[in-house]
Scaffold this motif. Structure first.
Motif, mmCIF file in Angstrom:
data_model
loop_
_atom_site.group_PDB
_atom_site.id
_atom_site.type_symbol
_atom_site.label_atom_id
_atom_site.label_comp_id
_atom_site.label_asym_id
_atom_site.label_seq_id
_atom_site.Cartn_x
_atom_site.Cartn_y
_atom_site.Cartn_z
ATOM 1 N N ALA A 96 0.914 -1.396 -0.093
ATOM 2 C CA ALA A 96 -0.153 -0.097 -0.180
ATOM 3 C C ALA A 96 0.606 0.942 -0.110
ATOM 4 C CB ALA A 96 -0.855 -0.064 0.668
ATOM 5 N N TRP A 97 1.797 1.570 0.612
ATOM 6 C CA TRP A 97 2.927 2.364 0.831
ATOM 7 C C TRP A 97 3.455 2.631 -0.568
ATOM 8 C CZ3 TRP A 97 1.957 6.179 3.806
ATOM 9 C CH2 TRP A 97 1.683 5.629 5.490
ATOM 10 N N HIS A 98 3.968 1.192 -1.016
ATOM 11 C CA HIS A 98 4.855 1.302 -2.368
ATOM 12 C C HIS A 98 3.808 2.186 -3.585
ATOM 13 C CE1 HIS A 98 7.252 -1.167 -5.165
ATOM 14 N NE2 HIS A 98 7.279 0.296 -5.731
ATOM 15 N N GLN A 99 2.394 2.208 -3.571
ATOM 16 C CA GLN A 99 1.596 2.614 -3.970
ATOM 17 C C GLN A 99 1.412 3.905 -4.706
ATOM 18 O OE1 GLN A 99 -2.193 0.396 -3.258
ATOM 19 N NE2 GLN A 99 -1.660 -1.592 -4.403
ATOM 20 N N LEU A 100 1.324 4.525 -3.503
ATOM 21 C CA LEU A 100 1.104 5.491 -2.962
ATOM 22 C C LEU A 100 2.624 6.292 -3.360
ATOM 23 C CD1 LEU A 100 -0.349 7.702 -1.928
ATOM 24 C CD2 LEU A 100 0.666 7.284 0.799
ATOM 25 N N ALA A 101 3.388 5.433 -2.580
ATOM 26 C CA ALA A 101 4.917 6.499 -3.025
ATOM 27 C C ALA A 101 5.556 6.700 -4.532
ATOM 28 C CB ALA A 101 5.939 5.269 -2.523
ATOM 29 N N ASP A 102 4.976 5.462 -5.599
ATOM 30 C CA ASP A 102 4.972 5.530 -6.797
ATOM 31 C C ASP A 102 3.770 7.378 -7.540
ATOM 32 O OD1 ASP A 102 6.549 3.329 -7.208
ATOM 33 O OD2 ASP A 102 4.711 1.363 -7.316
ATOM 34 N N GLU A 103 2.714 7.265 -6.661
ATOM 35 C CA GLU A 103 1.792 7.981 -7.114
ATOM 36 C C GLU A 103 2.340 9.367 -6.778
ATOM 37 O OE1 GLU A 103 -2.805 9.514 -6.265
ATOM 38 O OE2 GLU A 103 -2.076 7.635 -5.565
ATOM 39 N N LEU A 104 3.600 9.170 -5.412
ATOM 40 C CA LEU A 104 3.866 10.446 -5.167
ATOM 41 C C LEU A 104 5.172 10.948 -5.614
ATOM 42 C CD1 LEU A 104 3.610 10.427 -1.729
ATOM 43 C CD2 LEU A 104 2.002 12.169 -2.595
ATOM 44 N N GLY A 105 5.428 10.431 -6.984
ATOM 45 C CA GLY A 105 6.782 9.887 -7.253
ATOM 46 C C GLY A 105 8.038 10.361 -6.685
ATOM 47 N N VAL A 106 7.830 9.322 -5.546
ATOM 48 C CA VAL A 106 9.235 8.253 -4.401
ATOM 49 C C VAL A 106 9.492 7.718 -5.143
ATOM 50 C CG1 VAL A 106 9.951 8.286 -2.329
ATOM 51 C CG2 VAL A 106 7.994 10.503 -3.220
ATOM 52 N N THR A 107 10.834 7.683 -5.896
ATOM 53 C CA THR A 107 11.734 6.050 -5.847
ATOM 54 C C THR A 107 11.058 4.509 -4.287
ATOM 55 O OG1 THR A 107 13.242 7.105 -6.817
ATOM 56 C CG2 THR A 107 13.847 4.853 -6.042
ATOM 57 N N TRP A 108 10.645 3.978 -4.673
ATOM 58 C CA TRP A 108 10.210 2.633 -3.081
ATOM 59 C C TRP A 108 12.026 2.463 -3.355
ATOM 60 C CZ3 TRP A 108 7.321 2.209 0.588
ATOM 61 C CH2 TRP A 108 7.626 1.250 1.021
ATOM 62 N N THR A 109 12.397 1.728 -2.374
ATOM 63 C CA THR A 109 13.219 0.899 -1.946
ATOM 64 C C THR A 109 13.325 0.573 -0.733
ATOM 65 O OG1 THR A 109 14.570 2.281 -0.180
ATOM 66 C CG2 THR A 109 14.958 2.801 -2.804
ATOM 67 N N ASP A 110 13.812 -1.304 -0.253
ATOM 68 C CA ASP A 110 13.348 -2.297 0.571
ATOM 69 C C ASP A 110 13.842 -0.866 2.032
ATOM 70 O OD1 ASP A 110 12.358 -4.193 -1.078
ATOM 71 O OD2 ASP A 110 14.087 -5.169 -1.204
ATOM 72 N N GLU A 111 14.882 -0.596 1.656
ATOM 73 C CA GLU A 111 15.767 0.138 2.770
ATOM 74 C C GLU A 111 14.388 1.700 3.387
ATOM 75 O OE1 GLU A 111 19.187 3.723 4.223
ATOM 76 O OE2 GLU A 111 18.655 2.758 1.968
ATOM 77 N N LEU A 112 14.014 1.805 2.482
ATOM 78 C CA LEU A 112 12.393 2.853 3.264
ATOM 79 C C LEU A 112 11.020 2.304 3.013
ATOM 80 C CD1 LEU A 112 11.346 5.547 2.647
ATOM 81 C CD2 LEU A 112 10.464 5.606 0.729
ATOM 82 N N LEU B 97 8.207 11.237 1.840
ATOM 83 C CA LEU B 97 8.630 11.890 1.905
ATOM 84 C C LEU B 97 9.398 13.026 1.531
ATOM 85 C CD1 LEU B 97 5.099 14.018 2.463
ATOM 86 C CD2 LEU B 97 5.268 13.245 0.910
ATOM 87 N N LYS B 98 9.985 12.804 3.389
ATOM 88 C CA LYS B 98 11.385 13.055 2.976
ATOM 89 C C LYS B 98 12.357 12.576 2.272
ATOM 90 C CE LYS B 98 14.579 14.205 6.229
ATOM 91 N NZ LYS B 98 14.751 13.630 8.615
ATOM 92 N N ALA B 99 12.069 10.743 1.782
ATOM 93 C CA ALA B 99 13.362 10.168 1.001
ATOM 94 C C ALA B 99 12.930 11.352 -0.675
ATOM 95 C CB ALA B 99 12.443 8.419 1.204
ATOM 96 N N GLY B 100 11.778 11.537 -0.713
ATOM 97 C CA GLY B 100 11.832 11.989 -1.888
ATOM 98 C C GLY B 100 11.684 13.035 -2.639
ATOM 99 N N GLY B 101 12.092 14.056 -1.048
ATOM 100 C CA GLY B 101 12.204 15.638 -1.186
ATOM 101 C C GLY B 101 11.146 16.702 -1.473
ATOM 102 N N LYS B 102 10.598 15.752 -0.421
ATOM 103 C CA LYS B 102 8.545 16.477 -1.123
ATOM 104 C C LYS B 102 8.603 17.050 0.567
ATOM 105 C CE LYS B 102 7.817 13.332 -5.080
ATOM 106 N NZ LYS B 102 8.019 14.763 -6.720
ATOM 107 N N GLU B 103 9.133 16.663 1.448
ATOM 108 C CA GLU B 103 8.992 17.352 2.679
ATOM 109 C C GLU B 103 8.131 18.630 2.780
ATOM 110 O OE1 GLU B 103 12.743 17.630 3.892
ATOM 111 O OE2 GLU B 103 12.020 16.876 2.373
ATOM 112 N N ASN B 104 8.024 19.535 2.320
ATOM 113 C CA ASN B 104 7.301 20.723 2.217
ATOM 114 C C ASN B 104 6.425 21.328 0.719
ATOM 115 O OD1 ASN B 104 9.205 20.999 4.503
ATOM 116 N ND2 ASN B 104 10.439 21.699 3.100
ATOM 117 N N ASP B 105 6.144 19.940 0.558
ATOM 118 C CA ASP B 105 5.483 20.227 -1.316
ATOM 119 C C ASP B 105 3.820 19.908 -0.916
ATOM 120 O OD1 ASP B 105 7.831 20.641 -2.203
ATOM 121 O OD2 ASP B 105 7.457 18.625 -3.725
#
Length: 223
Positions: free
Chosen positions: A28-44, A61-69
């Protein structure tokens, strides 16, 4: 570490400890990360284990540099969407998803009159326990909606002992995430970490997987 004979209760995490629902969370988080344009990794994915919904979203959001978007309102909307995806995935859950050995362990605790509570950050825990046919063992549950702090803060495990009317040192906390083990330790309870002993090196007791978690093995580890 306290003596085994002093233990009167067990406080459980849910995802990755009792059942393999963590895979549904990750999807479910992977689906959302894809939608937000954040690269999903196992580490995340590992960083999100045992962490509350809103805190997990912030980490993505922080992983994708989008925490303030996004506004807080938009963040709530995305977190709600993730939960809807997760609940849809949960419809596949049965008692076959109970992790190896855990049903026997929980039944053994009940048979030996240990008190049991749930300390899961998941607001869907009641649905999960019902689907697994384990809800009768977990009458006492910490309500995550009442918490001010998420793991690794000790609050959830302190409450897990309080609802059993036990002192923290009379309880063992069971976790599969580093943040959860930190929470147990900070609550002054004995910690069991299930998984990679390097990742969970702060745990008082380590088991590689759930099939090793038995009263006998815990007693040996505390001897």
């Amino acid at each position: 570490m306290v003596k085994f004979e002093q233990i009167k209760g067990f406080v459980f995490d849910l995802d990755g400890v009792i059942a393999s629902t963590s895979i549904y969370h990750a999807k479910a988080w992977h689906q959302l990360a894809d939608e937000l344009g954040v690269t999903w990794t196992d580490e995340l994915g590992d960083q999100l284990k045992g962490v509350s919904r809103m805190d997990s979203l912030e980490l993505i959001l922080k992983a994708g540099g989008k925490e303030n978007d996004y506004t807080q309102e938009e963040k709530v909307k995305y977190a709600t969407k993730k939960n809807e995806n997760y609940v849809n995935l949960l419809s596949n859950l049965t008692d076959d998803d109970i992790l190896p050995g855990m049903k026997d362990f929980i039944e053994d605790l009940a048979a030996h009159n240990y008190l049991i509570s749930l300390a899961s950050a998941s607001k869907n825990a009641p649905k999960v326990l019902e689907a697994l046919n384990l809800d009768k063992y977990f009458k006492e549950r910490v309500d995550p909606a009442t918490l001010k702090h998420g793991k690794p803060d000790p609050e959830i495990y302190v409450r897990g002992a309080e609802i059993l009317n036990l002192k923290p040192e009379e309880c063992i906390g069971v976790e599969d995430a580093a943040a959860g083990v930190q929470s147990i330790n900070a609550a002054n309870e004995t910690s069991i970490g299930i998984g990679d002993p390097e990742v969970l090196k702060a745990a008082d007791i380590n088991f590689n997987d759930t099939s090793e978690v038995t009263l006998e093995n815990i007693k040996k580890a505390m001897a």
